[in-house]
Design a protein around this motif. Structure first.
Motif, PDB file in Angstrom:
ATOM      1  N   LEU A 231       0.560  -1.243  -0.085  1.00  0.00           N
ATOM      2  CA  LEU A 231      -0.176  -0.252   0.180  1.00  0.00           C
ATOM      3  C   LEU A 231       0.795   1.795  -0.030  1.00  0.00           C
ATOM      4  N   CYS A 232       2.163   0.990  -0.508  1.00  0.00           N
ATOM      5  CA  CYS A 232       2.729   2.789  -0.442  1.00  0.00           C
ATOM      6  C   CYS A 232       2.775   3.035  -1.506  1.00  0.00           C
ATOM      7  N   CYS A 233       2.430   4.752  -0.814  1.00  0.00           N
ATOM      8  CA  CYS A 233       3.112   5.376  -0.547  1.00  0.00           C
ATOM      9  C   CYS A 233       2.154   5.793   0.970  1.00  0.00           C
ATOM     10  N   GLY A 234       0.946   4.817   0.537  1.00  0.00           N
ATOM     11  CA  GLY A 234       0.171   5.382   1.805  1.00  0.00           C
ATOM     12  C   GLY A 234      -1.058   5.705   1.353  1.00  0.00           C
ATOM     13  N   ASP A 235      -1.909   5.729   1.509  1.00  0.00           N
ATOM     14  CA  ASP A 235      -3.538   6.317   1.223  1.00  0.00           C
ATOM     15  C   ASP A 235      -3.326   7.886   1.141  1.00  0.00           C
ATOM     16  N   ALA A 236      -2.848   8.203   2.260  1.00  0.00           N
ATOM     17  CA  ALA A 236      -3.078   9.757   2.264  1.00  0.00           C
ATOM     18  C   ALA A 236      -2.019  10.309   0.880  1.00  0.00           C
ATOM     19  N   PHE A 237      -0.974  10.119   0.902  1.00  0.00           N
ATOM     20  CA  PHE A 237       0.368  10.470   0.621  1.00  0.00           C
ATOM     21  C   PHE A 237       0.145  10.143  -1.000  1.00  0.00           C
ATOM     22  N   TYR A 238      -0.821   8.763  -1.160  1.00  0.00           N
ATOM     23  CA  TYR A 238      -0.868   8.554  -2.616  1.00  0.00           C
ATOM     24  C   TYR A 238      -2.241   9.390  -3.369  1.00  0.00           C
ATOM     25  N   GLY A 239      -3.200   9.973  -2.335  1.00  0.00           N
ATOM     26  CA  GLY A 239      -4.153  10.655  -2.373  1.00  0.00           C
ATOM     27  C   GLY A 239      -3.626  11.639  -3.441  1.00  0.00           C
TER      28      GLY A 239
END
Length: 370
Positions: free
Chosen positions: A196-204
């Motif tokens: 799930l890298c780079c994290g959901d918040a960052f991915y957004g």
């Protein structure tokens, strides 16, 4: 513990990404502006251990830029010492995995410091025709360069300093390797990735990252490895005489940086951004080579000056060249052989007519931070 061990077994997510062949020199996209070289700590700067084994050098350009997060705790220590320790920690962990060196090519610490990861990566990206094969994205390492952004960004997002550095570094990598911004992807977007890298918040925020990198490629970005001495790169949080000179110049020009106290605070950053916006170039609130060059030549009338001339205009020209190019040039107001050579080198680097004469085209480039 390695981030890849922490996140193994998670289903891959993300949009459909077009994967293609390596970008050849003949198909390199034409970018409208110059992205200055970022101020990156080399492996020697942060005290890396020697690589344990050979690091493959791929004599072609990567096709993608892969963004990661380290999954470390989001530290409030933004110091250079902390940045160096993070780089050493990552290297130790990765080499414990049996890898020859740090897996990714570059790291961005919590304070925004940019660091070389795998040995040789900095020289390779500056060269622009080769890259060091990493160990950051299984099955895709021979096609990509990776950036680790220190922290855990499942719910939080990177710091403002990290974001600014990520935009700058990503734009520089794209420029040097001829990558389009749609080739900036998250680790989870790599074919076959189980993370799930780079994290959901960052991915957004990756769509915003691509947009800002596209803007940097179109308009330029400053904040790189500025010349030492009179014109060091300064940014939010810095202090000293160089900051004071930026403040004084901004005030004279008509932008309000607050008290000229040598402390680069929010008011100075706001004033600098306003100035950069009027220049029509990249707006990053950092006084690097391009901004210094514009500041140093702002008051010049811009008359044509050539070999044998002397006076204030020549001095402004010399200051601008010294600031923007880092050339070791006397600012004595005398247009001699050294100044002519510096003008010619500047013109060649900016794609201008190379004649060693500071005319309208050269003045416009200097005064607009090009």
């Amino acid at each position: 513990m390695s981030r890849r061990r922490l996140l193994q077994g998670t289903a891959a997510l993300g949009g459909v990404i077009a994967f293609g062949t390596a970008v050849s020199a003949s198909t390199t996209p034409a970018f409208a502006a110059t992205v200055s070289r970022p101020d990156i700590m080399s492996t020697n700067d942060w005290g890396a251990s020697a690589a344990q084994g050979s690091l493959p050098i791929l004599t072609r350009r990567p096709t993608h830029l892969v963004i990661h997060h380290t999954t470390h705790v989001n530290s409030d220590d933004f110091s250079n010492a902390a940045a160096k320790e993070v780089a050493r920690l990552i290297q130790r962990n990765h080499m414990t995995n049996g890898w020859a060196d740090t897996g990714q090519q570059f790291t961005i610490a919590r304070g925004g410091q940019m660091l070389e990861g795998r040995h040789g990566s900095l020289d390779a990206v500056v060269d622009g025709t080769r890259f060091i094969e990493g160990a950051h994205a299984y099955g895709f390492n021979d096609q990509s360069v990776g950036i680790e952004v220190d922290g855990m960004y499942t719910n939080d997002v990177p710091t403002d300093a990290q974001w600014s550095s990520l935009v700058h570094l990503s734009a520089y990598i794209c420029q040097r390797y001829g990558l389009h911004v749609d080739r900036i992807i998250a680790h989870r977007d790599v074919p076959g990735a189980q993370t799930l890298c780079c994290g959901d918040a960052f991915y957004g925020k990756l769509s915003a990252l691509r947009a800002e990198v596209a803007s940097a490629l179109a308009n330029g970005v400053d904040g790189g490895s500025g010349p030492s001495g009179d014109y060091p790169t300064v940014r939010l949080g810095d202090e000293g005489d160089a900051v004071r000179r930026v403040q004084v110049t901004l005030d004279v020009i008509g932008h309000d940086p607050g008290v000229a106290d040598g402390v680069f605070g929010p008011a100075t950053e706001k004033a600098l951004r306003e100035y950069q916006s009027l220049l029509g170039t990249g707006v990053d609130g950092i006084a690097g080579p391009r901004t210094w060059g514009a500041l140093a030549t702002h008051h010049a009338a811009g008359s044509t000056v050539t070999s044998g001339d002397s006076g204030t205009e020549v001095e402004y020209l010399q200051r601008g060249l010294k600031a923007s190019s880092g050339v070791d040039l006397a600012t004595d107001g005398l247009f001699g052989d050294q100044t002519e050579a510096a003008v010619s080198a500047y013109q060649k680097a900016r794609g201008l007519t190379v004649d060693g004469v500071a005319g309208a085209e050269t003045w416009a480039a200097l005064k607009h931070g090009q």
